[in-house]
Design a protein around this motif. Structure first.
Motif, mmCIF file in Angstrom:
data_model
loop_
_atom_site.group_PDB
_atom_site.id
_atom_site.type_symbol
_atom_site.label_atom_id
_atom_site.label_comp_id
_atom_site.label_asym_id
_atom_site.label_seq_id
_atom_site.Cartn_x
_atom_site.Cartn_y
_atom_site.Cartn_z
ATOM 1 N N CYS A 1 0.841 -1.199 0.000
ATOM 2 C CA CYS A 1 0.000 0.000 0.000
ATOM 3 C C CYS A 1 0.877 1.251 0.000
ATOM 4 C CB CYS A 1 -0.902 -0.010 1.231
ATOM 5 S SG CYS A 1 -1.920 1.463 1.440
ATOM 6 N N ALA A 2 0.551 2.232 -0.841
ATOM 7 C CA ALA A 2 1.309 3.478 -0.930
ATOM 8 C C ALA A 2 1.150 4.329 0.317
ATOM 9 C CB ALA A 2 0.859 4.268 -2.158
ATOM 10 N N CYS A 3 0.175 4.017 1.148
ATOM 11 C CA CYS A 3 -0.083 4.806 2.354
ATOM 12 C C CYS A 3 0.558 4.203 3.599
ATOM 13 C CB CYS A 3 -1.583 4.958 2.563
ATOM 14 S SG CYS A 3 -2.032 5.814 4.087
ATOM 15 N N CYS A 4 0.246 2.962 3.907
ATOM 16 C CA CYS A 4 0.715 2.346 5.150
ATOM 17 C C CYS A 4 1.868 1.373 4.959
ATOM 18 C CB CYS A 4 -0.434 1.645 5.853
ATOM 19 S SG CYS A 4 -1.075 0.211 4.935
ATOM 20 N N GLY A 5 2.130 0.956 3.744
ATOM 21 C CA GLY A 5 3.238 0.047 3.472
ATOM 22 C C GLY A 5 2.940 -1.414 3.713
ATOM 23 N N TYR B 1 -7.562 -4.580 -2.961
ATOM 24 C CA TYR B 1 -6.998 -3.230 -2.972
ATOM 25 C C TYR B 1 -7.811 -2.292 -3.871
ATOM 26 C CZ TYR B 1 -4.833 -4.855 -7.340
ATOM 27 O OH TYR B 1 -4.615 -5.371 -8.589
ATOM 28 N N HIS B 2 -7.650 -0.991 -3.641
ATOM 29 C CA HIS B 2 -8.368 0.033 -4.400
ATOM 30 C C HIS B 2 -7.422 0.815 -5.296
ATOM 31 C CE1 HIS B 2 -12.193 0.454 -1.687
ATOM 32 N NE2 HIS B 2 -11.921 -0.797 -2.015
ATOM 33 N N LEU B 3 -7.927 1.212 -6.442
ATOM 34 C CA LEU B 3 -7.207 2.108 -7.351
ATOM 35 C C LEU B 3 -7.646 3.525 -7.000
ATOM 36 C CD1 LEU B 3 -5.330 2.243 -9.849
ATOM 37 C CD2 LEU B 3 -7.380 2.062 -11.283
ATOM 38 N N ASP B 4 -6.706 4.345 -6.537
ATOM 39 C CA ASP B 4 -7.046 5.646 -5.955
ATOM 40 C C ASP B 4 -6.417 6.808 -6.708
ATOM 41 O OD1 ASP B 4 -7.831 7.551 -3.759
ATOM 42 O OD2 ASP B 4 -5.637 7.638 -3.527
ATOM 43 N N GLN C 1 -7.900 -1.261 1.090
ATOM 44 C CA GLN C 1 -9.287 -0.811 1.162
ATOM 45 C C GLN C 1 -9.523 0.115 2.356
ATOM 46 O OE1 GLN C 1 -12.129 -3.974 1.431
ATOM 47 N NE2 GLN C 1 -13.888 -2.656 1.188
ATOM 48 N N SER C 2 -8.982 -0.242 3.509
ATOM 49 C CA SER C 2 -9.199 0.576 4.705
ATOM 50 C C SER C 2 -8.547 1.951 4.572
ATOM 51 C CB SER C 2 -8.654 -0.149 5.937
ATOM 52 O OG SER C 2 -7.269 -0.426 5.789
ATOM 53 N N CYS C 3 -7.349 1.998 3.976
ATOM 54 C CA CYS C 3 -6.658 3.279 3.785
ATOM 55 C C CYS C 3 -7.412 4.179 2.824
ATOM 56 C CB CYS C 3 -5.232 3.050 3.290
ATOM 57 S SG CYS C 3 -4.129 2.301 4.513
ATOM 58 N N ASN C 4 -7.903 3.610 1.747
ATOM 59 C CA ASN C 4 -8.632 4.415 0.771
ATOM 60 C C ASN C 4 -9.951 4.922 1.343
ATOM 61 O OD1 ASN C 4 -8.907 5.569 -1.868
ATOM 62 N ND2 ASN C 4 -10.396 3.965 -2.353
ATOM 63 N N ASN C 5 -10.607 4.105 2.164
ATOM 64 C CA ASN C 5 -11.860 4.540 2.791
ATOM 65 C C ASN C 5 -11.617 5.717 3.733
ATOM 66 O OD1 ASN C 5 -13.287 2.561 1.455
ATOM 67 N ND2 ASN C 5 -13.243 1.111 3.165
#
Length: 235
Positions: free
Chosen positions: A178-182, A189-192, A213-217
């Motif tokens: 994940c680009a956010c949390c690693g 996963y989500h395309l953001d 998914q949780s990071c994108n939400n």
């Protein structure tokens, strides 16, 4: 009247005529001048029964095959196409571009007829189409993600179009994290959009990332800098 042969009572119960023996001088089957079907067929006879007993001669290859080897054709006298499925498929492969071009031309010249035809087909095959769409939707997660983002961008009139295979390229580039949390992205996963469309972001490959998914939400439509700072990152 000739008595019914053993095993043929069900044919007479359905009002079907007994198969006619048509043998020519060479000992082969004479398909008949009109339909090419080797047995007498009553229109109201169940199709399932016909597939078991009836034979038809293909006008393309000349072979006599079971009626099940032919596609239906409502305009034909016997309700079946003159060429067998194998010959029809071979013809399509050999003339694919020609047929596609002719079909595209007809559709452009007859938009109303095409619309009516599509509406009739969808109404008659709604369950089948929904099932096929659901299966495709489940088996093509990456294509679905790109489609959804392009559709949203089109509705917002922001322009831009994501390219095919973008999710796979980003997955490799981010090494599956994940680009956010690693953490590992997983399968859901989500395309953001890095810069959300609502904040003026563009729908382009360079503005995309993969998030869990949780990071994108949690990110939703927040500015990327504000979101990362809210999670303790100094940017």
């Amino acid at each position: 009247m000739e008595p019914a042969r053993e095993g043929e009572s069900r044919w007479f119960q359905h009002g079907a005529a007994r198969p006619v023996d048509r043998t020519d001088a060479r000992g082969g089957v004479n398909a008949g001048p009109e339909t090419g079907v080797t047995t007498a067929r009553v229109p109201h006879q169940p199709y399932e029964m016909a597939t078991e007993r009836y034979m038809k001669k293909c006008k393309k290859c000349g072979e006599t095959k079971p009626i099940a080897e032919f596609s239906k054709d409502a305009k034909a006298r016997d309700g079946m196409q003159s060429s067998c499925k194998a010959c029809a498929a071979a013809y399509y492969v050999a003339n694919r571009e020609k047929l596609r071009s002719a079909n595209a031309k007809w559709q452009a010249e007859n938009p109303k007829k095409r619309g009516v035809s599509i509406a009739k087909y969808r109404a008659a095959n709604s369950v089948k189409l929904k099932s096929a769409a659901a299966k495709w939707w489940e088996a093509n997660a990456d294509k679905r993600r790109i489609y959804e983002h392009n559709r949203r961008a089109s509705k917002r009139e922001v322009g831009g179009k994501l390219s095919k295979g973008l999710s796979e390229r980003l997955f490799k580039l981010q090494r599956g994290k994940c680009a956010c949390c690693g953490l590992p992205l997983g399968d859901d996963y989500h395309l953001d959009h890095i810069m959300p469309l609502a904040l003026g972001g563009v729908n382009a490959d360079t503005n995309m990332q993969l998030l869990r998914q949780s990071c994108n939400n949690q990110k939703y439509a927040k500015h990327p800098v504000d979101f990362m700072q809210s999670r303790g990152f100094l940017l």
